[in-house]
Design a protein around this motif. Structure first.
Motif, short mmCIF file in Angstrom:
data_model
loop_
_atom_site.label_atom_id
_atom_site.label_comp_id
_atom_site.label_asym_id
_atom_site.label_seq_id
_atom_site.Cartn_x
_atom_site.Cartn_y
_atom_site.Cartn_z
N GLU A 1 0.83 -1.21 0.00
CA GLU A 1 0.00 0.00 0.00
C GLU A 1 0.86 1.26 0.00
O GLU A 1 0.55 2.23 -0.70
N TYR A 2 1.94 1.23 0.78
CA TYR A 2 2.81 2.41 0.87
C TYR A 2 3.42 2.74 -0.48
O TYR A 2 3.41 3.90 -0.91
N ASN A 3 3.97 1.72 -1.17
CA ASN A 3 4.61 1.96 -2.46
C ASN A 3 3.62 2.36 -3.54
O ASN A 3 3.95 3.11 -4.47
N MET A 4 2.38 1.85 -3.45
CA MET A 4 1.35 2.23 -4.43
C MET A 4 0.99 3.71 -4.31
O MET A 4 0.59 4.33 -5.29
N ASN A 5 1.16 4.25 -3.13
CA ASN A 5 0.81 5.65 -2.88
C ASN A 5 2.03 6.55 -2.79
O ASN A 5 1.96 7.65 -2.24
N SER A 6 3.15 6.07 -3.34
CA SER A 6 4.39 6.86 -3.31
C SER A 6 4.91 7.07 -4.72
O SER A 6 4.61 6.30 -5.65
N THR A 7 5.70 8.14 -4.89
CA THR A 7 6.38 8.34 -6.17
C THR A 7 7.48 7.29 -6.31
O THR A 7 7.87 6.65 -5.33
N SER A 8 7.98 7.13 -7.50
CA SER A 8 9.02 6.12 -7.73
C SER A 8 10.25 6.37 -6.88
O SER A 8 10.93 5.44 -6.45
N VAL A 9 10.56 7.64 -6.62
CA VAL A 9 11.74 7.98 -5.82
C VAL A 9 11.53 7.62 -4.35
O VAL A 9 12.46 7.18 -3.67
N ALA A 10 10.31 7.76 -3.86
CA ALA A 10 10.03 7.54 -2.43
C ALA A 10 9.67 6.09 -2.09
O ALA A 10 9.49 5.77 -0.92
N ARG A 11 9.57 5.22 -3.08
CA ARG A 11 9.20 3.83 -2.81
C ARG A 11 10.30 3.12 -2.03
O ARG A 11 11.48 3.38 -2.24
N LEU A 12 9.87 2.22 -1.18
CA LEU A 12 10.81 1.47 -0.34
C LEU A 12 11.17 0.14 -1.01
O LEU A 12 10.29 -0.55 -1.52
N PRO A 13 12.45 -0.23 -1.00
CA PRO A 13 12.82 -1.54 -1.55
C PRO A 13 12.54 -2.64 -0.53
O PRO A 13 12.52 -2.41 0.68
N TYR A 14 12.32 -3.84 -1.03
CA TYR A 14 12.29 -5.00 -0.15
C TYR A 14 13.72 -5.27 0.33
O TYR A 14 14.69 -5.05 -0.41
N LEU A 15 13.85 -5.73 1.55
CA LEU A 15 15.16 -6.06 2.12
C LEU A 15 15.20 -7.54 2.48
O LEU A 15 14.25 -8.05 3.08
N VAL A 16 16.27 -8.21 2.09
CA VAL A 16 16.42 -9.64 2.37
C VAL A 16 17.71 -9.87 3.15
O VAL A 16 18.80 -9.56 2.67
N LEU A 17 17.57 -10.37 4.38
CA LEU A 17 18.72 -10.75 5.19
C LEU A 17 19.05 -12.21 4.89
O LEU A 17 18.19 -13.09 5.02
N VAL A 18 20.28 -12.48 4.46
CA VAL A 18 20.74 -13.84 4.17
C VAL A 18 21.87 -14.19 5.12
O VAL A 18 22.92 -13.53 5.10
N ILE A 19 21.67 -15.21 5.95
CA ILE A 19 22.68 -15.64 6.92
C ILE A 19 23.20 -17.00 6.48
O ILE A 19 22.45 -17.98 6.42
N ASP A 20 24.49 -17.08 6.18
CA ASP A 20 25.06 -18.32 5.64
C ASP A 20 25.14 -19.43 6.69
O ASP A 20 24.99 -20.60 6.34
N GLU A 21 25.41 -19.09 7.96
CA GLU A 21 25.57 -20.14 8.98
C GLU A 21 25.13 -19.64 10.35
O GLU A 21 25.85 -18.89 11.00
N ILE A 22 23.94 -20.06 10.78
CA ILE A 22 23.44 -19.62 12.08
C ILE A 22 24.12 -20.37 13.22
O ILE A 22 24.09 -19.90 14.37
N ALA A 23 24.76 -21.50 12.95
CA ALA A 23 25.45 -22.24 14.02
C ALA A 23 26.59 -21.42 14.60
O ALA A 23 26.92 -21.56 15.78
N ASP A 24 27.21 -20.56 13.79
CA ASP A 24 28.30 -19.72 14.29
C ASP A 24 27.82 -18.78 15.40
O ASP A 24 28.62 -18.33 16.22
N PHE A 25 26.54 -18.50 15.42
CA PHE A 25 25.96 -17.64 16.46
C PHE A 25 25.39 -18.47 17.61
O PHE A 25 25.60 -18.15 18.78
N MET A 26 24.71 -19.56 17.28
CA MET A 26 24.03 -20.35 18.29
C MET A 26 24.99 -21.14 19.17
O MET A 26 24.65 -21.56 20.28
#
Length: 363
Positions: free
Chosen positions: A225-250
């Motif tokens: 809805e936000y991007n449909m009501n925004s100009t092309s400059v003000a539209r928000l990109p989708y963001l994708v977090l990619v974690i290669d190995e969660i075991a390094d944290f856990m």
């Protein structure tokens, strides 16, 4: 699906029928074979008191009888039959160029198209990450896990502009995502340490708050809805977090810097808080691991990742941790995987494409 059985297929059916009789399994063969690039599925209808779980437990016996490395036995989705999936003698390579050709016609329809490969019956499988809305990937060493992540990222860079989709990458080994450094789609250079990744997750959590505030000011419920009501400059990109190995944290149980909790607890808390709040804001997570034990893929992490994908794993216990069922221990390598998703019934067997470094650089 093959209409007429080849001599080889007839012989495989005969061997399976003979083995089932020897093991006192009542199942009627259904004379049709689903032929995929890597495996073929032979269908049997259980009869009498025969349990599907019992037939599934005989996979190693069938493999020995057929003289092959591995056989997977699973119920055919949407069918009253059980499929015995046998490796093809001649296997077709699934390539990046082949599979991305299926993504291009869908790139304007899907917000975040995931190029997962070809199913065991030869159909392309392209998912929209926004519908999943997060993906957990597991696979042992040399199973093709990192190649799959590379394929997903490369496909998105090739089909979406940096104004549409951007990435936050975590690569604590420092070797998996190096080819993407300098790409305009990256918010930051790939994080190569535990603490830098934690900082990036905190940044994403703050971005969720910023976006929700912006939505509220516009009276919008979500990023669409936000991007449909925004100009092309003000539209928000989708963001994708990619974690290669969660075991390094856990497995990191030392106290975190400037925190009163250990790194593993801080990571789990931040990750689960993020994935629980971020869907409407256009932020999504792909997390992966080579060690899917219960202390790595905890209950809280698993609950927040309804879409889960497993390549070859060492044991049925690991398979159950990821998929809630055995089977991943019988997969071939590399690139052979089982996929469970809220968008599809049951398990889907998929063969991931192989992506070369030259194809990454070409994007």
């Amino acid at each position: 699906m093959a209409n007429e059985l080849t001599e080889e297929q007839v012989q495989i059916f005969a061997t399976l029928i003979s083995k089932m009789k020897a093991l006192q399994v009542e199942a009627a063969p259904l004379p049709s074979v689903t032929v995929g690039p890597v495996v073929s599925g032979y269908r049997f209808e259980p009869r009498g008191a025969t349990r599907i779980s019992h037939i599934e437990s005989l996979a190693k016996d069938f493999a020995l009888a057929l003289g092959v490395d591995s056989v997977l036995v699973k119920r055919m989705p949407g069918d009253n039959a059980v499929g015995v999936f046998v490796p093809n003698k001649v296997r077709k390579n699934v390539t990046f160029l082949e599979t991305i050709s299926y993504v291009w016609p869908l790139k304007d329809k899907l917000a975040i198209p995931l190029n997962l490969g070809i199913t065991s019956i030869g159909d392309p499988i392209v998912e929209d990450l926004t519908l999943l809305p997060h993906l957990l990937v597991a696979g042992s060493t040399n199973s093709g896990k990192s190649t799959l992540l590379t394929t997903i990222i490369t496909t998105l860079i090739a089909t979406k502009s940096a104004d549409e989709v951007r990435f936050v990458l975590s690569d604590t080994t420092g070797v998996e995502f190096g080819n993407f450094i300098g790409a305009p789609h990256l918010v930051f250079d790939p994080a190569t340490t535990v603490y830098k990744t934690l900082d990036h997750i905190e940044w994403l959590s703050n971005e969720v708050d910023r976006r929700l505030l912006a939505f509220a000011k516009r009276g919008c419920k979500n990023i669409i809805e936000y991007n449909m009501n925004s100009t092309s400059v003000a539209r928000l990109p989708y963001l994708v977090l990619v974690i290669d190995e969660i075991a390094d944290f856990m497995l990191h149980k030392h106290k975190a810097e400037d925190e009163d909790v250990s790194v593993n607890k801080l990571f789990e808390n931040r990750l689960c808080l993020l994935v629980g709040r971020c869907r409407k804001t256009g932020i999504h997570v792909i997390a992966s691991t080579q060690r899917p034990s219960v202390n790595i893929v905890t209950g809280s992490i698993k609950t927040n990742f309804p879409a889960r994908l497993s390549l070859r794993l060492p044991s049925g216990v690991d398979s159950r941790t990821v998929l809630d069922t055995e089977g991943a221990e019988h997969l071939l390598i590399p690139g052979d995987m089982l996929y469970i998703s809220p968008t599809r019934p049951g398990l889907t067997r998929v063969h991931a494409p192989f992506t070369r470094s030259s194809e990454i650089l070409a994007t």
